[in-house]
Design an enzyme around this catalytic site. Structure first.
Site, short mmCIF file in Angstrom:
data_model
loop_
_atom_site.label_atom_id
_atom_site.label_comp_id
_atom_site.label_asym_id
_atom_site.label_seq_id
_atom_site.Cartn_x
_atom_site.Cartn_y
_atom_site.Cartn_z
N GLY A 1 2.98 -0.49 -24.59
CA GLY A 1 1.60 -0.86 -24.24
C GLY A 1 1.01 0.19 -23.31
O GLY A 1 1.71 1.05 -22.78
N GLU B 1 -0.31 -10.48 -14.47
CA GLU B 1 -1.14 -11.41 -13.70
C GLU B 1 -1.68 -12.50 -14.62
O GLU B 1 -1.90 -12.24 -15.80
CB GLU B 1 -2.31 -10.66 -13.06
CG GLU B 1 -3.28 -11.58 -12.33
CD GLU B 1 -4.31 -10.85 -11.51
OE1 GLU B 1 -4.43 -9.62 -11.63
OE2 GLU B 1 -5.01 -11.53 -10.72
N TYR C 1 -0.60 -0.91 -0.16
CA TYR C 1 -0.70 0.54 -0.26
C TYR C 1 -1.31 1.09 1.02
O TYR C 1 -0.89 2.12 1.54
CB TYR C 1 -1.57 0.97 -1.43
CG TYR C 1 -1.19 0.42 -2.78
CD1 TYR C 1 -2.07 0.53 -3.85
CD2 TYR C 1 0.04 -0.21 -3.00
CE1 TYR C 1 -1.74 0.03 -5.10
CE2 TYR C 1 0.37 -0.71 -4.24
CZ TYR C 1 -0.52 -0.60 -5.29
OH TYR C 1 -0.21 -1.11 -6.52
N GLU D 1 -0.85 -13.89 3.29
CA GLU D 1 -2.22 -14.32 3.08
C GLU D 1 -2.27 -15.84 3.06
O GLU D 1 -1.23 -16.51 3.09
CB GLU D 1 -2.82 -13.71 1.81
CG GLU D 1 -2.03 -13.90 0.55
CD GLU D 1 -2.53 -13.03 -0.60
OE1 GLU D 1 -2.78 -11.83 -0.40
OE2 GLU D 1 -2.66 -13.57 -1.72
N HIS E 1 -6.24 -14.21 -5.76
CA HIS E 1 -4.88 -14.61 -6.14
C HIS E 1 -4.80 -16.11 -6.39
O HIS E 1 -5.34 -16.90 -5.62
CB HIS E 1 -3.89 -14.27 -5.02
CG HIS E 1 -3.60 -12.80 -4.91
ND1 HIS E 1 -3.17 -12.22 -3.73
CD2 HIS E 1 -3.63 -11.81 -5.82
CE1 HIS E 1 -2.98 -10.93 -3.93
NE2 HIS E 1 -3.25 -10.65 -5.18
#
Lengths: 379, 286
Positions: free
Chosen positions: B18, B98, B160, B210, B248
């Site tokens: 993919g 996801e 990151y 979070e 999320h």
């Protein structure tokens, strides 16, 4: 996706769970028609939040006139930020007892939890606090579903042994909402036992997993658009944006949910009030940035926008070009601050500077800058 | 030394043919990851990016002896891909995908109990990287550098940013683990903290949490019992409203549960420094 009560009851009914006779009414005339068909009815606001009764969103109507008046008062009413789009007129029940039945995802256990309590009709959170031992629980195996003996144990534990047979059967039916509809939460509170001994759903709450929408398009089509959602969220959804409306006046765009949430926090820390959350994910292509900016700028309250980008795979110069193209296409004149870091950040920052956009080197700097720039506009 | 992955680990890529799978496999190989094969049903027998492609994970494991796998497969097929990897004997499964339905993941969690050796990272995560050695996932190696800081996070790009700041300050990383943004997931903060605790090369740890759930609180509990690691935590989403999913699937406050405040308090009680902005993390680590 949170279903409204009448929608949840429709789904429960299709699973074989008894519901009281009821009719949707979009105006007072339809409420009168419902009374004429069903007799004395509870006129219930249809909004995806609890506490409707306390807010005056549930009224008993014993005459056609009372039904009409109730509908007049309730339709269009604001309950906890939701405008009531319609009411559900339901035949009044002869309640003998009220039971709590529901399942939800227990995040800590990473499993579905089934809960049953003889203390129905009250807020379950309150019961959990005051007398947790009165709630019996079961974690059904997600492949097998609840087994008969497990349900028998659950029912006896709840002190409802005399209703073991009908309750077990009903619980099994409710549980089907998980494999059949990807339900995350399903609650019947109260599950009513009537004077005639019928077991019937007095109220119903159902939440479907948004991640599974692709395999339940029929539900989305049938129930998705009834509630008048926030217009910006509705528009954002059409453009495939991950977007949440907030109260403030500073537009926020970030690449990544954690980064975006962090940006919201930074803007607030700098004394500003975020107007929205918008995660454009990795890539930050011109089209996506443009869509995000377009939706944010639809809100007349917005005084400026901050874009927070940390490029991993994404390249700074590409993002910069995307932002400039978007801004120019939209003819945006409001202050725009872009934090640009990561891959090819220098190239990206130079492009931004050349095009009149202030590049920030850190999220905090960018947040302070946008708050400063938008404050200047307020005399 | 490292946790979970190094340059000798044999890695497979499910979804290698993919677009995402292919691009990130190249990046993984560039770092030095030992990619030994890929899986793409129907394309078995072919070669792609210099490695053999197999129809199934079991075939790939039999031929290569691989023990780890990265999954770059669309959400509707990802749960099955995780279970396939576990059943084939893979012990480190990293699922980048996801949007996997939560009930699928609940079924996966139950399935994995039958394969106690299998460790799952994710889903909906950027994967993990041992700087200078190997990675499975999409964390860009150029922002990382080898060193003594363990970094574990629910976020992607925020990770990151933190990694970049650490590297720029001379605080290299032993391993970076992105556990992902979903509510039902594989390794938790607590699990990864335990692994870092056992790794002699890791002396400091940064946790990027979070809103939503109580994973951060469980990790704080563990750290409260005593740790040799110098720990700093940062929680994203203080200003998020209740009941709204913030990107999320797992980032949602329900009533009083899952708030940033509760997580920060839990860490402070455990003696873990809490950074108010990501800029503060480096300073608090020293």
């Amino acid at each position: 996706m949170k279903l409204l009560e009448y929608q949840a009851k429709e789904v429960l009914s299709s699973l074989g769970i008894p519901i009281p006779p009821g009719m949707v009414a979009r105006n007072p005339g339809e409420a009168v028609a419902a009374f004429e068909k069903l007799g004395p009815v509870a006129v219930k606001a249809q909004v995806p939040v609890g506490g409707r009764g306390k807010a005056g969103g549930i009224k008993l109507a014993k005459t056609a006139d009372e039904a009409r008046k109730a509908a007049e008062q309730i339709i269009g009413m604001d309950i906890k930020g939701f405008k009531v789009p319609l009411v559900y007129c339901e035949a009044a029940l002869e309640i003998e007892r009220e039971i709590y039945l529901g399942f939800t995802v227990d995040r800590d256990a990473r499993a579905n939890i089934l809960m049953l309590s003889a203390k129905g009709g009250i807020d379950i959170e309150q019961v959990a606090e005051e007398s947790p031992e009165s709630i019996s629980r079961l974690y059904p195996n997600p492949w097998r579903g609840p087994l008969d003996f497990e349900l028998t144990q659950l029912v006896y534990d709840a002190g409802l042994g005399e209703l073991a047979r009908p309750l077990s059967a009903l619980i099994k039916k409710l549980y089907r909402a998980i494999p059949d509809y990807d339900a995350l939460t399903a609650e019947i509170n109260p599950l009513v036992v009537t004077r005639d001994g019928e077991v019937i759903a007095g109220d119903a709450k159902l939440e479907i997993d948004d991640n599974a929408a692709w395999r339940h398009r029929d539900l989305e089509q049938r129930y998705g658009s009834v509630l008048e959602g926030d217009p910006y969220e509705v528009e954002a959804k059409k453009r495939n944006l991950t977007y949440v409306s907030l109260d403030g006046d500073i537009g926020i765009i970030g690449n990544g949910a954690g980064l975006c949430m962090g940006t919201l926090d930074l803007v607030q820390r700098a004394g500003g009030r975020p107007a929205n959350f918008c995660d454009i994910g990795g890539g930050a292509k011109a089209e996506v940035v443009e869509n995000a900016l377009a939706v944010i700028l639809m809100n007349p309250k917005v005084k400026g926008v901050v874009i927070n980008v940390f490029g991993g795979i994404t390249r700074g110069d590409e993002v910069a070009m995307g932002v400039i193209t978007a801004r120019d296409n939209l003819k945006m004149k409001l202050p725009l601050v872009v934090r640009m870091s990561g891959t090819r950040e220098e190239e990206g920052r130079e492009i931004l500077r050349q095009n009149g956009i202030e590049p920030g080197v850190s999220g905090w700097e960018a947040a302070k800058k946008i708050v400063e720039l938008t404050r200047v506009g307020v005399q | 030394m490292t946790i979970l992955l190094d340059s000798s680990t044999k890695v497979l890529v499910q979804g290698i043919t993919g677009r995402e799978g292919g691009f990130h496999t190249e990046q993984m190989q560039e770092l030095g990851t030992k990619v030994v094969g890929g899986i793409s049903p129907g394309k078995g027998g072919a070669k792609h990016l210099g490695v053999p492609v197999f129809n199934t994970v079991a075939d790939a494991v039999q031929a290569t002896g691989a023990t780890a796998s990265g999954i770059f497969v669309p959400a509707p097929f990802a749960a099955d891909a995780i279970m396939e990897a576990a059943a084939a004997g893979i012990t480190l499964i990293v699922c980048i995908s996801e949007g996997i339905p939560i009930q699928d993941m609940i079924r996966v969690k139950d399935f994995l109990r039958g394969f106690p050796q299998a460790r799952l990272i994710g889903a909906n995560c950027p994967g993990l990287i041992t700087p200078g050695q190997a990675k499975i996932g999409i964390i860009p190696q150029r922002i990382t550098s080898p060193g003594p800081v363990g970094l574990v996070s629910r976020s992607g790009t925020l990770t990151y940013e933190v990694a970049s700041a650490l590297s720029a300050s001379g605080l290299g990383q032993s391993t970076i683990v992105g556990i992902g943004g979903d509510p039902v997931l594989g390794l938790t903060f607590r699990d990864v903290v335990e692994l870092f605790e056992k790794d002699p090369a890791t002396t400091h740890i940064v946790l990027i949490g979070e809103i939503g759930g109580s994973d951060e609180e469980h990790a704080a509990e563990l750290l409260a019992r005593g740790t040799r690691l110098k720990a700093v935590a940062f929680i994203s989403g203080r200003t998020a409203p209740e009941g709204k999913r913030m990107g999320h699937a797992g980032a949602i406050i329900s009533g009083n549960r899952g708030t940033a405040k509760s997580k920060e308090e839990a860490f402070r009680k455990a003696g873990v420094a809490v950074a108010e902005t990501t800029d503060e993390i480096v300073g608090l680590l020293r």
